[in-house]
Design a protein around this motif. Structure first.
Motif, mmCIF file in Angstrom:
data_model
loop_
_atom_site.group_PDB
_atom_site.id
_atom_site.type_symbol
_atom_site.label_atom_id
_atom_site.label_comp_id
_atom_site.label_asym_id
_atom_site.label_seq_id
_atom_site.Cartn_x
_atom_site.Cartn_y
_atom_site.Cartn_z
ATOM 1 N N THR A 338 0.809 -1.221 0.000
ATOM 2 C CA THR A 338 0.000 0.000 0.000
ATOM 3 C C THR A 338 0.841 1.270 0.000
ATOM 4 N N THR A 339 2.023 1.246 0.624
ATOM 5 C CA THR A 339 2.833 2.459 0.724
ATOM 6 C C THR A 339 4.115 2.395 -0.100
ATOM 7 N N GLY A 340 4.529 1.208 -0.530
ATOM 8 C CA GLY A 340 5.778 1.070 -1.265
ATOM 9 C C GLY A 340 7.018 1.148 -0.395
ATOM 10 N N HIS A 341 6.853 1.303 0.922
ATOM 11 C CA HIS A 341 8.015 1.343 1.813
ATOM 12 C C HIS A 341 8.590 -0.064 1.975
ATOM 13 N N CYS A 342 9.905 -0.140 2.037
ATOM 14 C CA CYS A 342 10.606 -1.411 2.202
ATOM 15 C C CYS A 342 11.204 -1.476 3.601
ATOM 16 N N PHE A 343 11.067 -2.626 4.231
ATOM 17 C CA PHE A 343 11.532 -2.807 5.597
ATOM 18 C C PHE A 343 12.325 -4.100 5.723
ATOM 19 N N GLY A 344 13.137 -4.169 6.764
ATOM 20 C CA GLY A 344 13.792 -5.407 7.119
ATOM 21 C C GLY A 344 13.213 -5.944 8.415
ATOM 22 N N ILE A 345 12.922 -7.235 8.434
ATOM 23 C CA ILE A 345 12.631 -7.932 9.691
ATOM 24 C C ILE A 345 13.918 -8.671 10.018
ATOM 25 N N GLU A 346 14.715 -8.101 10.904
ATOM 26 C CA GLU A 346 16.101 -8.511 11.086
ATOM 27 C C GLU A 346 16.268 -9.207 12.435
ATOM 28 N N THR A 347 16.445 -10.499 12.389
ATOM 29 C CA THR A 347 16.593 -11.289 13.602
ATOM 30 C C THR A 347 18.074 -11.537 13.834
ATOM 31 N N ASP A 348 18.569 -11.164 15.019
ATOM 32 C CA ASP A 348 19.993 -11.345 15.261
ATOM 33 C C ASP A 348 20.270 -11.916 16.647
#
Length: 423
Positions: A338-348
């Motif tokens: 819907t917004t075109g924003h890109c995110f990371g789901i970063e598990t560390d």
């Protein structure tokens, strides 16, 4: 038909007709047209209650046609016979073989093409050029034009470049023809993959932290969340086609910046496999959603070591060395449709290098960049990041994993570890 842009969040009674346009690539790129190539329109499964989309992603199974038409020489849509059984139209890097055979016969039988025109280069020239989303029950009917921006064997990605109003009784031929005429300044951001993104806040890291309380292994957790996103359990998010998961591991040496007050934060040297360092510099007085973050890649450390480098390069700063660590991270790269924003789901998982065995596991949700599209808006970053973090929290809860949501940073973890060691 007048051109304008409007965001529609959808609602009860809203129906979006979705049409995949398969045509000569010359409609999108500067190429000599293949004169024998038809323009094929595949009617896909409609969406009910759906709003506007910045991006849409079609896998092979999503391209099954409920109706198939071809534009004639006068840009009128002429219906073609449907296959006896449902079949995908576009799969991987080409037209589905069974659909191609059916299309060849249907075009000839309809009188819309000669046998020579559909058995040679005509069909070979076809590709997914655009996806049209027509909001047929809106107060003012309109169509979103999403151009093809990425083709992978796993699926095809489309990005909204324009939209236009039209009469409720506008014909399919009129809509497709008008869509092809939509001039847009986004053209080269869509057809050149290297131009596809922008970052709204340069040198600013925007992320939330979910710290795991339970001793949960992070690789099974990452796979579980990845599968959940792929299966539509993170509504409104898709994995980045062809860049769904990245993995990393590095040794890191840490220094807290103590003074001056406007420079306090954390400098981290990440050692590369070739012995060269990547220097990450973060500036923040307290744990927060936004932190200044800059980098110096390819740093070579001379004989006086890391402390000598800092004293020489940053003589006005006061540093305190903190424990070193080893960090392993698995990043799921997602996009908001819907917004075109890109995110990371970063598990560390961070483990101190002092032999104490102390460690911390977190899931970070971080804004990365925004795919350029018509109607893009940086003001929606925080809300969409928060919604993604909500989904991560819900997924962890569903797995029975206890976690604390907040802004707890690696610097705070290292400080806490140092203070406990000093007691």
């Amino acid at each position: 038909m007048t051109a304008q842009f409007r965001v529609d969040n959808g609602g009860v009674g809203t129906v979006v007709a979705r049409r995949l346009v398969l045509a000569d690539a010359a409609y999108q790129y500067t190429l000599t047209p293949v004169t024998a190539a038809p323009v094929i329109v595949a009617e896909l499964v409609p969406e009910e209650g759906a709003g506007a989309r910045a991006v849409e992603y079609l896998r092979g199974g999503d391209t099954v046609a409920r109706a198939v038409t071809v534009l004639d020489a006068a840009d009128r849509a002429r219906a073609l016979a449907l296959p006896a059984e449902p079949m995908a139209t576009w799969v991987g890097t080409g037209l589905d073989e069974a659909f191609t055979d059916h299309l060849r016969t249907a075009l000839v039988e309809s009188g819309q093409a000669s046998t020579s025109g559909v058995t040679g280069e005509g069909l070979a020239a076809l590709g997914p050029v655009m996806l049209l989303r027509t909001h047929v029950r809106a107060r003012q009917p309109y169509t979103e034009v999403l151009m093809c921006t990425r083709i992978r064997t796993i699926g095809t990605l489309f990005v909204r470049v324009a939209q236009f109003d039209h009469a409720a009784d506008a014909s399919l031929g009129e809509i497709v023809t008008a869509a092809f005429k939509q001039g847009t300044e986004l053209e080269d951001f869509v057809r050149i993959e290297g131009n596809a993104y922008l970052r709204y806040e340069d040198d600013i890291e925007i992320e939330e932290k979910v710290t795991l309380v339970d001793d949960a292994p992070i690789w099974p957790l990452t796979k579980s969340m990845w599968t959940a996103v792929e299966n539509g359990m993170f509504p409104g998010f898709i994995t980045d086609p062809g860049y769904e998961l990245t993995r990393g591991h590095f040794v890191q040496y840490n220094f807290e910046v103590l003074a001056p007050d406007d420079e306090v934060g954390h400098y981290a040297f990440q050692k590369r496999a070739d012995g060269v360092y990547h220097l990450k510099m973060k500036k923040f007085a307290k744990d927060s959603l936004r932190r200044v973050e800059t980098f110096r890649p390819g740093v070579e450390i001379p004989g006086d070591g890391l402390e000598g480098y800092l004293a020489r390069e940053f003589p006005g700063l006061s540093f305190r060395q903190l424990p070193g660590l080893r960090r392993t991270k698995f990043d799921i790269n997602v996009q908001s449709v819907t917004t075109g924003h890109c995110f990371g789901i970063e598990t560390d998982e961070v483990t101190l290098s002092d032999g104490s065995g102390r460690k911390m596991r977190q899931v970070e949700t971080e804004y990365l960049e925004t795919r350029r599209h018509a109607g893009m808006d940086g003001a929606s970053i925080d809300a969409e990041l928060g919604r993604l973090t909500d989904l991560v929290e819900a997924h962890l809860a569903g797995l029975g994993i206890a976690a604390d949501r907040g802004l707890y940073s690696k610097l705070s973890f290292l400080r806490d570890c140092s203070q406990s060691s000093d007691r």
